[in-house]
Write a protein that holds these residues in place. Structure first.
Motif, mmCIF file in Angstrom:
data_model
loop_
_atom_site.group_PDB
_atom_site.id
_atom_site.type_symbol
_atom_site.label_atom_id
_atom_site.label_comp_id
_atom_site.label_asym_id
_atom_site.label_seq_id
_atom_site.Cartn_x
_atom_site.Cartn_y
_atom_site.Cartn_z
ATOM 1 N N ASP A 44 0.140 -12.531 45.553
ATOM 2 C CA ASP A 44 1.695 -12.476 45.499
ATOM 3 C C ASP A 44 2.092 -13.053 44.417
ATOM 4 O O ASP A 44 3.572 -12.773 44.024
ATOM 5 C CB ASP A 44 2.178 -13.082 46.800
ATOM 6 N N ASP A 45 1.763 -14.110 43.699
ATOM 7 C CA ASP A 45 2.349 -15.111 42.552
ATOM 8 C C ASP A 45 1.760 -14.380 41.389
ATOM 9 O O ASP A 45 1.968 -15.240 40.247
ATOM 10 C CB ASP A 45 1.941 -16.563 42.974
ATOM 11 N N ALA A 46 1.218 -13.080 41.455
ATOM 12 C CA ALA A 46 0.709 -12.733 39.744
ATOM 13 C C ALA A 46 1.375 -11.452 39.497
ATOM 14 O O ALA A 46 2.044 -10.711 40.276
ATOM 15 C CB ALA A 46 -0.810 -12.412 40.198
ATOM 16 N N MET A 47 1.834 -11.312 38.336
ATOM 17 C CA MET A 47 2.193 -10.326 37.562
ATOM 18 C C MET A 47 1.276 -9.057 37.846
ATOM 19 O O MET A 47 0.131 -9.289 37.579
ATOM 20 C CB MET A 47 2.889 -10.456 36.454
ATOM 21 N N LEU A 48 1.540 -7.721 38.162
ATOM 22 C CA LEU A 48 0.802 -6.809 38.147
ATOM 23 C C LEU A 48 1.014 -5.696 36.979
ATOM 24 O O LEU A 48 2.032 -5.425 36.734
ATOM 25 C CB LEU A 48 0.925 -5.944 39.725
ATOM 26 N N VAL A 49 -0.268 -5.483 36.366
ATOM 27 C CA VAL A 49 -0.254 -4.630 35.128
ATOM 28 C C VAL A 49 -1.216 -3.595 35.349
ATOM 29 O O VAL A 49 -2.434 -3.677 35.799
ATOM 30 C CB VAL A 49 -0.806 -5.389 33.878
ATOM 31 N N ILE A 50 -0.739 -2.311 35.373
ATOM 32 C CA ILE A 50 -1.506 -1.159 35.746
ATOM 33 C C ILE A 50 -1.799 -0.067 34.682
ATOM 34 O O ILE A 50 -0.745 0.249 34.062
ATOM 35 C CB ILE A 50 -0.809 -0.171 37.056
ATOM 36 N N VAL A 51 -2.783 -0.062 34.172
ATOM 37 C CA VAL A 51 -3.189 1.061 33.110
ATOM 38 C C VAL A 51 -3.663 2.207 33.724
ATOM 39 O O VAL A 51 -4.688 2.252 34.300
ATOM 40 C CB VAL A 51 -4.084 0.553 32.146
ATOM 41 N N LEU A 52 -2.841 3.333 33.533
ATOM 42 C CA LEU A 52 -3.055 4.577 34.235
ATOM 43 C C LEU A 52 -3.486 5.703 33.158
ATOM 44 O O LEU A 52 -2.863 5.869 32.176
ATOM 45 C CB LEU A 52 -2.062 5.158 35.161
ATOM 46 N N VAL A 53 -4.847 6.035 33.140
ATOM 47 C CA VAL A 53 -5.383 6.921 32.107
ATOM 48 C C VAL A 53 -5.625 8.550 32.881
ATOM 49 O O VAL A 53 -6.318 8.601 33.790
ATOM 50 C CB VAL A 53 -6.387 6.737 31.475
ATOM 51 N N SER A 54 -4.743 9.402 32.427
ATOM 52 C CA SER A 54 -5.007 10.862 32.952
ATOM 53 C C SER A 54 -4.842 11.919 31.621
ATOM 54 O O SER A 54 -3.990 11.798 31.132
ATOM 55 C CB SER A 54 -3.862 10.945 33.867
ATOM 56 N N SER A 55 -5.656 12.702 31.969
ATOM 57 C CA SER A 55 -5.881 13.914 30.735
ATOM 58 C C SER A 55 -5.171 15.116 31.267
ATOM 59 O O SER A 55 -5.128 16.065 30.314
ATOM 60 C CB SER A 55 -7.334 14.111 30.541
#
Length: 298
Positions: free
Chosen positions: A196-207
């Motif tokens: 809850d107290d963390a920032m979320l970073v999503i790295v999405l890789v799609s070809s």
């Protein structure tokens, strides 16, 4: 690689970051395609390691959690199924038999999470993959910056290789699936990952463009933000895909591109470019900006 310019001192309220990498590892099923698959896998692993290393170079100043999952419903190699049979000499089957994939490693366990869409990968398998158990600790399917083998584990997890499991590629909903309540709850495949107290970073890789994920880009945005209680500055999406403009990606509309452009905080990059430096710089800048604004709940 560039680093956060806010690392000293650590910004108040942004001391924790959860990083989820949803990676496409689709490859060809034919023996003749394996050399190309290995080359592509090694090239992409090197570029992703550059991006992740830039995010984690000063990891001692952050409480980081990093998880890698596959954008397909299953992240194991297509030839795994043949490892449970007498595969030698089965040259007539559509998938490559075990004896012509030198690095093939059969599934290490019957854990149901090994076959669950969105579950963190701990044993990347396939052509050009690491093909061994990665050194995560305490049974987790992700690594933490406090882990003694943090760097080694990241290097291992990102070497996903290539597989023929591409029939159900669902990049857009993969992060949503990986972080749904039953996955991160105690007893779930990814228990404890989303804080809850963390920032979320999503790295999405799609070809490729999205064709299998249900819903619309607007609905994906809504579902993704809901994971952080609709707090826009709680999520940053870094999308590496095609059709984002310039060479060699081209410039054309895709659902993944629309998804990223609709997110309040996102960075779009060309997956097939040789130089990831501009993308890394843009990603670090965006994460840095959002990190400054992030206010943990309570």
């Amino acid at each position: 690689m560039p680093n956060f310019d806010t690392l000293e001192p650590v910004p108040e309220g942004c001391e924790k970051i959860d990083v989820l990498l949803a990676l496409n590892h689709i490859g060809g099923p034919l023996e003749s395609q394996q050399d190309e698959g290995r080359t592509l896998a090694e090239h992409e692993a090197a570029r992703l390691l550059g991006l992740v290393n830039a995010l984690t170079t000063e990891a001692q100043n952050y409480d980081l959690q990093v998880m890698v999952t596959s954008t397909t419903d299953q992240f194991y190699n297509a030839a795994d199924e043949l490892c449970y049979s007498e595969c030698k000499g089965m040259t007539g089957v559509p998938n490559p038999p075990c004896d012509i994939i030198p690095e093939l490693a059969c599934a290490a366990s019957e854990d149901e999470c090994d076959n669950a869409h969105g579950a963190g990968s701990v044993y990347p398998r396939g052509v050009g993959a690491i093909n061994k158990m990665c050194p995560t600790t305490e049974g987790r399917r992700y690594v933490r910056s406090q882990d003694p083998q943090f760097s080694e584990a990241l290097d291992c997890l990102l070497r996903v290789g290539r597989s023929d499991m591409g029939n159900f590629n669902r990049p857009a909903i993969t992060p949503i699936t990986a972080l749904k309540p039953e996955m991160i709850a105690e007893g779930g495949c990814n228990a404890g990952f989303l804080r809850d107290d963390a920032m979320l970073v999503i790295v999405l890789v799609s070809s490729m463009d999205e064709s299998f994920s249900p819903g619309t880009p607007a609905e994906w945005v809504q579902e993704l933000l809901a994971l952080k209680n609709n707090y826009a500055d709680g999520v940053v999406l870094v999308a590496l895909t095609e059709g984002v403009g310039g060479e060699p990606c081209g410039n054309y509309p895709t659902r993944i591109r629309t998804f990223a452009e609709m997110m309040p905080n996102s960075v779009l990059g060309c997956r097939s470019t040789d130089d990831f430096t501009p993308l890394v710089t843009a990603a670090i800048t965006k994460i840095d900006e959002v990190c400054d604004r992030f206010i943990p709940p309570g």
